[in-house]
Design a protein around this motif. Sequence first.
Motif, PDB file in Angstrom:
ATOM      1  N   LEU A 105       0.869  -1.177   0.000  1.00 45.34           N
ATOM      2  CA  LEU A 105       0.000   0.000   0.000  1.00 45.34           C
ATOM      3  C   LEU A 105       0.910   1.233   0.000  1.00 45.34           C
ATOM      4  O   LEU A 105       1.039   1.936   1.005  1.00 45.34           O
ATOM      5  N   PRO A 106       1.577   1.516  -1.101  1.00 48.38           N
ATOM      6  CA  PRO A 106       2.639   2.525  -1.123  1.00 48.38           C
ATOM      7  C   PRO A 106       2.164   3.947  -0.904  1.00 48.38           C
ATOM      8  O   PRO A 106       2.986   4.838  -0.641  1.00 48.38           O
ATOM      9  N   SER A 107       0.858   4.194  -0.999  1.00 49.05           N
ATOM     10  CA  SER A 107       0.355   5.563  -0.834  1.00 49.05           C
ATOM     11  C   SER A 107       0.009   5.897   0.610  1.00 49.05           C
ATOM     12  O   SER A 107      -0.477   7.007   0.894  1.00 49.05           O
ATOM     13  N   LEU A 108       0.247   4.958   1.516  1.00 53.40           N
ATOM     14  CA  LEU A 108      -0.079   5.202   2.924  1.00 53.40           C
ATOM     15  C   LEU A 108       0.686   6.411   3.464  1.00 53.40           C
ATOM     16  O   LEU A 108       1.910   6.486   3.371  1.00 53.40           O
ATOM     17  N   LYS A 109      -0.066   7.342   4.033  1.00 53.82           N
ATOM     18  CA  LYS A 109       0.533   8.489   4.702  1.00 53.82           C
ATOM     19  C   LYS A 109       0.358   8.429   6.214  1.00 53.82           C
ATOM     20  O   LYS A 109       1.169   8.981   6.955  1.00 53.82           O
ATOM     21  N   VAL A 110      -0.710   7.762   6.654  1.00 46.29           N
ATOM     22  CA  VAL A 110      -0.979   7.612   8.080  1.00 46.29           C
ATOM     23  C   VAL A 110      -1.227   6.139   8.369  1.00 46.29           C
ATOM     24  O   VAL A 110      -2.122   5.529   7.773  1.00 46.29           O
ATOM     25  N   LEU A 111      -0.425   5.571   9.290  1.00 49.08           N
ATOM     26  CA  LEU A 111      -0.563   4.160   9.657  1.00 49.08           C
ATOM     27  C   LEU A 111      -0.628   4.048  11.169  1.00 49.08           C
ATOM     28  O   LEU A 111       0.331   4.395  11.872  1.00 49.08           O
ATOM     29  N   THR A 112      -1.755   3.573  11.665  1.00 50.01           N
ATOM     30  CA  THR A 112      -1.954   3.384  13.101  1.00 50.01           C
ATOM     31  C   THR A 112      -2.303   1.924  13.357  1.00 50.01           C
ATOM     32  O   THR A 112      -3.361   1.442  12.916  1.00 50.01           O
ATOM     33  N   LEU A 113      -1.433   1.211  14.065  1.00 46.98           N
ATOM     34  CA  LEU A 113      -1.638  -0.196  14.422  1.00 46.98           C
ATOM     35  C   LEU A 113      -1.411  -0.326  15.922  1.00 46.98           C
ATOM     36  O   LEU A 113      -0.304  -0.570  16.387  1.00 46.98           O
ATOM     37  N   VAL A 114      -2.458  -0.161  16.697  1.00 48.76           N
ATOM     38  CA  VAL A 114      -2.355  -0.067  18.154  1.00 48.76           C
ATOM     39  C   VAL A 114      -3.111  -1.227  18.798  1.00 48.76           C
ATOM     40  O   VAL A 114      -4.263  -1.511  18.452  1.00 48.76           O
ATOM     41  N   SER A 115      -2.436  -1.902  19.736  1.00 50.55           N
ATOM     42  CA  SER A 115      -3.065  -2.957  20.559  1.00 50.55           C
ATOM     43  C   SER A 115      -3.709  -4.049  19.714  1.00 50.55           C
ATOM     44  O   SER A 115      -4.870  -4.439  19.923  1.00 50.55           O
TER      45      SER A 115
END
Length: 672
Positions: A105-115
């Motif tokens: 997903l090369p266009s990702l600007k915001v990545l949140t992977l919590v818990s």
Amino acid sequence: MMAKGLGHSAILALVVFSISICYSEQLQSSHAQILLRIQRILNFPTVLSSWNSETGFCNTEPTLSLTVVCYEESITQLHIIGKRGTPSLPKNFSIDSFTTTLVKLPSLKVLTLVSIGLWGPLPGKLARLSSLEILNISSNFFLGSIPREISSLTNLQTLILDDNMFSGQLPDGLSSLPALAALSMKKNSLNGSLPDSLGSFTNLRVLVLSHNHFSGEVPDLSSLANLQVLDLEDNSLGPQFPLVGRKVVTLVLRKNKFRSGIPDRVGSYYQLEQLDISFNRFVGPFPPFLFSMPSITYLNIEGNRFTGMLFENFPCGAYLEFADLSANLLTGALPSCLRSDSKSRVVLFSGNCLATGDKSQHPISFCHNEALAVGILPHRRKPKEVSKAFHDLSIIGGIIGGIIGGIVLVGLTFMVVRTSRAKKMVKTPPTRSISENAATGYTSKLLSDARYVTQAMKLGALGLPGYRPFSLEELEEATNNFDTSYFMGEGSHGQMYRGQLKDGSFIAIRCLKMKRNHSTQSFMHHIELISKLRHHHLVSALGHCLECYLDDSSVSRIFLVFEYVPNGTLRNWVSVGHDRRTLTWTQRIAAAIGVAKGIQFLHTGIVPGVFSNNLKITEVLLDQNLVAKLSSYNLPLLAEDMGKVGIQRSPGAKELSNARFVIKFASSMHML
């Protein structure tokens, strides 16, 4: 109040969730397949239960736990937030496979992977998401070091790695992230010293490194003009108070090893709202300006060794809501503005020596004795300062007097000889002295009447660092744990070591072993006198350290720290030369005048004066500029036998003996 305590968390949350969604279009089918594959790799977590092959990912209503944002048929934001306390994924989970899928997903600007239970070392291939601006992978089970490849994410503005198991040092390469505004790595196992490159993040607004194992000094952060939040709680940083910019709003230094005192510049932090320095090792006077800072709302100094007297009329800032002064050594009265007369202000102050009339306070003697135990000298008022005109005139007069004195030294020889012959015919009256046991120090009346700081001393101490207590850790570090290679010698006045402080300056350390029955109180009067022996022509004292027995708090060793004088004794220079160099006539006269000034200071610069009748040329040292310095004081604390010591009220024969030494020395210098 709770909102104020969570100031930096709120800022981070706003940064992550305040991204505006401008466009939302149909997603490419390949990207939809990638999201479904991520669901399978994560073992179909509850938070992704709504995903299936029919899901319109870009048109799904965003929630606090799951959000997908699309732009021009590409995923630009992915937020997956599981329940707090989610266990780690099964053993068959592969963080490498997960990352390999994610970077598609090369266009990702915001990545949140919590818990969501992610575990394993963070793969460096994550840096292939070169468009990332915000990365939040907190509350997982990542371990190992932080990959250096992170530093290649040049668009990164926010990096949050909280509550994982990262270890090792903070990557120095993070300084190559020019746009970084928020960096948070709290609750990990990171260690080592903080890199100096932290001071180069010109756009940094939030720096949170709490609950790790960092140690050593905090690098200079004063150039971070935009820094608003600095949280270093629960590390081993110190002892110097960190340098930060004036725009700081939240400063948390709780549970570290800071002890150098709060510098005056903190008073210029006009935007500071939260200051927490509790449970450190701060010693010395508490600065009352902290109460009245214009924006302060939360102040916590609990669990230190701050001293000083508080007064009822101390002002408080209009916004102060919480103040904790507990477990210090404060005396006096609680400021009237801190009395809890409303629900909007909470004030805690137990464990001090304040005159509040309740049982939560110690007696005054407790704070006094505890202050002495940690090496805090009792406060004395400075003498009345002399006007600048008189100050300048006295310096000029001293220079002229020194020159004239050098010229007439030889002439005085004949006067002393004549006086000596006449003395044989006249009975010398006995000198008046006070003799007492050295374990009790000087009498309290003598100390209270004595003027320890005179204008002469003030002039002589120019250019020297301030006298201060040293920690044993500092001295051990300066001497590599008192390694034999730092050993300089041993005499009746204890062992001598050479050391080097963190700032690069060299020191000389005299180690005195004490008898078991000597308490801390016994030596503080002597140490206070030593702290005043600071003059251009004395090997001046820089500080001390007391090492005590744990069972009865009696002193086991005293370390006296002096300036290091590198060029050896004057005797070597005038007799055999030094590295094929000899002193010129001008340098010899300057040395003679320097010795005379040092003796004059010991006799008249302090009250009671310090006298000695055994001054030798081997006790005159030369510094790097060939300035003569006396290294022998004949002090009670340095006596080989801690028995009875005489304090001379009138110099008498001993002063005459020192004068003879100076004249004899000057004459010998002229002959050589």
